[in-house]
Scaffold this active site. Structure first.
Site, PDB file in Angstrom:
ATOM      1  N   ASN A 159      25.442   8.470   6.653  1.00  0.00           N
ATOM      2  CA  ASN A 159      26.970   9.054   6.686  1.00  0.00           C
ATOM      3  C   ASN A 159      27.629   8.557   5.595  1.00  0.00           C
ATOM      4  O   ASN A 159      27.478   7.314   5.557  1.00  0.00           O
ATOM      5  CB  ASN A 159      27.354   8.510   8.072  1.00  0.00           C
ATOM      6  N   GLU A 160      28.212   9.431   4.774  1.00  0.00           N
ATOM      7  CA  GLU A 160      29.009   9.039   3.780  1.00  0.00           C
ATOM      8  C   GLU A 160      28.488   7.917   2.711  1.00  0.00           C
ATOM      9  O   GLU A 160      29.086   6.960   2.562  1.00  0.00           O
ATOM     10  CB  GLU A 160      30.256   8.541   4.251  1.00  0.00           C
ATOM     11  N   PRO A 161      27.390   8.117   2.086  1.00  0.00           N
ATOM     12  CA  PRO A 161      26.674   7.032   1.317  1.00  0.00           C
ATOM     13  C   PRO A 161      27.205   6.760  -0.001  1.00  0.00           C
ATOM     14  O   PRO A 161      27.163   6.034  -0.743  1.00  0.00           O
ATOM     15  CB  PRO A 161      25.155   7.737   0.918  1.00  0.00           C
TER      16      PRO A 161
END
Lengths: 501, 501, 501, 501
Positions: A159-161
């Site tokens: 998630n949202e790296p």
């Protein structure tokens, strides 16, 4: 005054992508009774297809464990809780949109965490063990739910790296490596399982291009692209309890989606499905905007138009049973939820449930309404009156002109605005009780139902002219249907004989 | 403009006699699922104590039977259905107010019947067999439910014997004889069982005097007097579907009760409990008045005042699951019920549920409202605006002045009037569908909830001044409560930072 | 063969102390849906009065927080979750037996924790802040639930402070100090609130004497003594999944209780109520004994006799929704619960539900049964056949002799033994599935109901002689009731005319 | 001893015709709550497709009415109750198998009635009015439920017109005439609506030949043939309460069906669907045989074989909520129902629910069992041990030999026999209470669950040999499934360390 002439012959594109997916607080919360109560209500009223949330590998679900067996630490996979959670989703006609993350503490290479609940955001200390975790987890899903079912579950890696607080150093190469080993492991179970990424938030959309080129070059499987979208500006003020931001125009979100769509189109995967796996106005779980009618009216344009661009877009989130910032400190606290605690429906909930009552054919849509037709010829409309300014005098009137086959038309209207179906405002009037008593909760719940009006309208030359007036930040649902009048079958009926009528 | 100054020190008599008892269609209908669904809803919202209806000995319950045993007709008492019915009542926290009647066909001396469902209204052919029927029936109740329970059930002998259609020839002596043998039989089971009569309708109130003198002279036990009360005039028009009547003033009912009360007082039983075992506006189950807001507003004075005169008064009836005239021919048909078919709540239902939310102490009451106080100092008011005239412009405004200990007061208001919570009107707008589709039923049900308003009001010198405006035939519930304001505990709260607010 | 002659005249002491209180996993688990489902079932079937568990101040409930307000850390008390939990208890007719502990991380003086869920077991870093925490918490309970309600809640200070893993260094003086400030704070809210301790486990019972002398000397309020009791021996083997121990004789528990009772008697508080706030066979949540019929049979003597000594004794715990050792790794794992996961009832559950069906008057009790009488003269017996030896041939037969007033007696019998109502054994036969499929869960649930037998027995000279045979580790419930035979009322009945009968 | 060798390769015909349709007491009873409760349970457990009962046009539903409008009697069709009834059926996933009859009193040419509830069995006084009744009724169904739905409802004209008590004089020509006008009227609404007859009982099967030739000759539409089938002999004794008969062999029913099938085959409609719209052992609603295990065991052969001959066969009836003879006079009274009053399941209920758990592929069937295979390779068997003789010693043992792929097999078995799941017998032991108390009802209900056994069996050379022993009149369900043994994954597991095990 604006005038809209509805033709029954138009057929404007409108799909149900707005209800494909819904966001949730971390999966471990799905063990809670309050969570399940909210979910059941949601699915009765709106019936989303998929649900997506963080925390699959978090300690409160406890899938990954290492046990000392005669001095050797041996991995042990515990599916007791995730089975219960996914059973709950499926019972409520929701499939998981599986987000793979964050890092189990025992597997983590570092100690950086995110959120009140401390999700570890560092790469795996041992890639082999991560692969085994992915393998055993997905294989267990296949065994328990059957391959036909699981083939319909998208698997999204992390998630949202692209944010340093969600992925150590926002290290792009490290993410691509994680994606590669994860995707290959999943495909080793069944080649038709769906896997995708990079689940980024906006801001560094070049990740998407880079990601797809990486996949192409390294022959890494990829079945969809995912990205998030919020329209809030930098904070004006942060306080211990609240986070205040202004919002960009609703069209800003559509612009974001279109621009990413174009990026994808220019890669070797031009037709890849594109999912917005999170969106909302503000990305803060303590921005009071989420509790308001403004939020509902704001999203009207997005619900009616975003599906033209993306394969799904998932509102973040269905319920304030949520703990990223903290355990909720009051029934209204600016949480993302469509529902506040105690299953109190916020105005945005009604926006979604109104959309769910639209017909199958779209006749017209613009910045302020969508007009649809049902198979039985009923016309159903959702309209909204988004007002950015403060103060009260912001009514808006639009004249609708709609053809009908009968002389008389029955109108059924539901609405939420600053004065109706606005429990946040009632709660303020009550003095913002933090831990309301049972009576106060009952009262608040009684104030969350849409305000209903009905009328019998007369057409002229088979044309109905209706003045639609909306109060500030109102979202309104209208059904106009032909009347089959049976009054004449009541023998001797004479209303004038009735006192007072 | 009218002005009412409420003092918190007053303590005006007000009791709960209005919810002591509720009327029902014939008992056999209590086997129906729809009936039970209505009853459960009623008891959740209002919680009456007793329920009274006709038809205990009717063939659809089938208590009395004669079986040919080797050529001899032998009485057989079948309690299968009445057990199920009374179980249903008791599960819903209702005790039976047992009306003994009408005559089982096998026991009847004649063939005269009443109602669509054909209740036989003739004296017993064999007094001995009637006594045995009474004995076995009451003894069975005692065995199944326990004597402690049954001691709380009043037993009323017959129904409206002073009318020729309810009792052959309205034969007074025949009734007294029936009463005598019935009362004595019941007392033979337990001397503390409660028995009474004569259950007459108005018109020939000398029956009451005669009845009590008869009991006194003949030493017949009598534990209560019962009588009915309606305020409708002779019909203006009868049609196959409807029955139109005007109503006397609501005070007419209070006058009726007072006059009977005085009659009782002048007998050897001056303090005998006096129950109104039926009352309503019109006595016709096809008078559309019952479906109106007018009916609700009309009854406000009666609910607030009749308990000062009588021990109980029982609204006839809780539901349109009812068949005296016919099987209901449309969802709205002028039935007595607080609820229409499909459990749609009529305005009068709300009058009762509003009364049920009043406080324990009465501070004030008049022709148009009742003001009460709860233990937590909340002021609760039910007010009504009864308008006999046709037309729309009949708003009424009253100024209320109420002392409070806090500076701010929270107002919660529920209302039903011609434009809100008026499903009868919605049904008319829809074209009066006789056998509505499921969608139409859902829509009608969604229109039966009271309209809710809330506000935060400011007192001046600890005195709240509130302008109460009521629309035509409105019935309104108001709760005014002190505010404990917690707003200051939200650190950094600044509503002005919120766009649009 | 043993023979027991029951006299209806005896009146042996027997009270309901066995159902006064029940133990639970940490309170935060009460947010879970599965937990609440188990609790509802439990209360329907057995209806305990109080519930006690750890973790009131744990982070998953999050009552205590410190918020940075303009640079100053300010305490904030969040009652969102504890309100939800106590609401759940009260809705299920359970009052909290409030255990005050463990230490919120922010208040702790050290880092020592206990359990998988890491309860901090160190003294407060700041006594003043602890006092404020206690004050605000208890005052909130009083505000939300009313003083009349909270006066019925016992407040117990900490848990097993005499063990080093539950209280840093098992420091007795530190505990007394904690107790003193806690008790005084509570009494400052209302002097009639109930507070007690020291909640020790067995082994160092001198704590009790010392504690009471401390209270006496320092004039510290104390309203009850609490202690725990287990009968398991040191472990024979500990494995990653299981913990094996032998048990002392059931009478060992009664001996423990009597000896503490005597200690109390010899202090300045000889009549102080004495609560066993935890008991079970083994104190390990992974000892498979808890899943067995042996466990149920073992506890028969204790349930029937311990109430003669103590004011309450609280079985630890009602459900395997529990996480002290770990998230449950299989539906059966040796957990304390009366119910396994998925609400599967274990044999010990039936022991409790059988006891719940006993009559009000005890006629006889011994090591193997308790005989009671209901008001309607039905004789109800719970009996058990505890077998320590391995192998199958351990039936036990006892002859019962009971006087009846009728010639025929109806017997209704429910039982659990190694072959019936033993879902643990079925699960073993299935191959011990760790994460059973929905079908397997359904099957296991279908195997948890007691085996039922009925019979019609003949008395001789109004004396019933019944041979009660119990299989190994059986627990059995018997109801013997007089028959009122109505067979003769079926006219023409002739069973012999029925083919096959 | 009998030995059955099961091959997994066989594929014996077996269809689900046994659950196509179920009989019900007259439709008006479907208004009752008790009826609906039974129906919901039935459909959860067995899930029939259609439901058929008498009384569509009876006065308690009241479809047909004549109203005096200005001196003229005008037909009025009231669908209030039939809508409620069919809504109930459809909500429970049952479609109506519509029986058109009997004659509304207002339309009848005579006064002959049948049953306690007095269904009029005379031809219409006015054929035109009958046609209009049919037209309005069916057209209303189409309007309310949609033509796609109603096209799936068979319409059957009348019931058992070949009996004088069901059709005046059993007048064949009069029936054919009624059929003709009815069928044509229905087809005038939609030509694909399904209509059939002659709904005769056995005895005069030439009606079927004559009927089809009549249709052929007169070009009257006919879509199916219907007939009833019972296997009881003339009564041995009739009493006021009971009716005793012997039964023919179960094969007698199959013979009846085959012979009618052949009759149809020899007409111009050789392939017409053939429905048994009623069947049972005895045709009397007071024959106690219906309450017995004998009845269940008797029907095993019929359920497993009749579907090879007919398109559907409909057990008469699902519930003792039934009034043909009288209002039920006791919970057990020999009624047709699969369920007794209070939803107590009789043994025959279990026969049906056991059949419902069979697999999709039939491997073997004979006079005493049916063996099936599920997709997951589980073998499921229903077997029965029908014993005509009196007395107790009638166990039967059969040796089953079944191939398996695993070494160990898990057996799950449910059974009903004279000693288990036999509430009729328990009721006898209790003294046959006519109007049982709530406690007695609870007790009876607790005795209606199948007795469950489980075991772990060992195969030899992949062949399982199982001795199946059945008690008298037992019906038994067996599931044999492969075991996936996970025991080895429990680290350190050592059952021998457990006391007593």
């Amino acid at each position: 005054m604006e005038k809209i002439i509805v033709s029954r012959e138009n057929d404007i594109p409108f799909n149900k992508h707005w209800k494909k997916c819904i966001g949730t607080g971390r999966l471990g919360l799905a063990l809670q009774k309050e969570y399940v109560d909210h979910l059941e209500r949601l699915q009765q009223d709106i019936a989303f297809d998929y649900i997506r949330g963080h925390g699959l590998f978090h300690e409160d679900i406890g899938i990954y464990k290492e046990i000392d067996v005669d001095g050797t630490l041996t991995p042990f996979y515990n599916f007791t809780y995730i089975d219960r959670i996914f059973d709950t989703f499926l019972q409520n006609n929701l499939r998981p949109f599986v987000e793979l993350g964050f890092m189990p503490k025992k597997l983590a290479s570092g100690t950086q965490t995110i959120f009140y609940w401390e999700g570890n955001v560092t790469p795996p200390a041992d890639e082999k063990k991560w692969e085994e975790l992915i393998y055993h987890t997905v294989a267990h899903f296949v065994e328990r739910y059957g391959i036909e079912e699981v083939l319909q579950w998208p698997f999204e890696v992390w998630n949202e790296p692209n944010l340093t607080n969600f992925w150590e150093n926002a290290d792009k190469q490290a993410y691509f490596q994680l994606y590669k080993i994860t995707a290959k492991t999943i495909k080793s179970i069944h080649p038709d399982l769906n896997v995708g990424g990079p689940a980024i938030c906006g801001g560094t959309d070049e990740w998407i291009t880079d990601f797809l080129h990486f996949c192409h070059k390294e022959q890494v499987p990829v079945d969809f692209i995912s990205r998030h979208a919020y329209t809030s500006m930098p904070p004006k003020k942060k306080t211990p309890d609240y986070y205040y931001q202004d919002l960009a125009d609703p069209n800003d979100m559509l612009t974001q989606l279109t621009s990413v769509k174009k990026l994808i189109h220019d890669t070797p995967y031009p037709e890849l499905p594109f999912h917005i796996t999170e969106y909302n106005t503000s990305y803060s779980p303590t921005n009071p905007i989420h509790d308001t009618n403004y939020n509902a009216a704001y999203l009207g344009k997005i619900l009616s138009h975003a599906g033209d661009i993306v394969s799904s877009f998932s509102y973040w989130t269905f319920s304030d049973v949520f703990e990223e910032f903290d355990i909720p400190r009051a029934p209204f606290h600016g949480g993302f939820g469509l529902m506040a605690l105690h299953a109190i429906r916020k105005p945005t909930y009604h926006l979604f449930s109104f959309f769910n009552k639209l017909g199958d054919t779209c006749l017209y849509k613009d910045d302020t309404m969508i007009v649809t037709k049902h198979r039985d010829n009923t016309i159903s409309i959702v309209a909204w009156n988004l007002i950015h300014d403060k103060g009260d005098n912001h009514d808006k009137t639009i004249t609708l002109s709609i053809p009908f086959s009968s002389d008389d038309v029955f109108l059924y209207r539901e609405m939420t605005n600053e004065h109706h179906a606005n429990p946040w405002r009632v709660w303020q009037q009550m003095g913002r009780p933090r831990f309301p008593s049972k009576d106060q909760i009952t009262l608040l719940k009684s104030c969350d139902a849409p305000f209903i009006q009905t009328d019998r309208l007369r057409t002229e030359n088979k044309l109905l002219t209706y003045q639609l007036t909306m109060a500030k930040n109102e979202v309104t649902l209208l059904h106009f249907s032909d009347i089959i009048d049976e009054t004449h079958t009541y023998i001797g009926l004479d209303d004038s004989l009735l006192t007072s009528y």
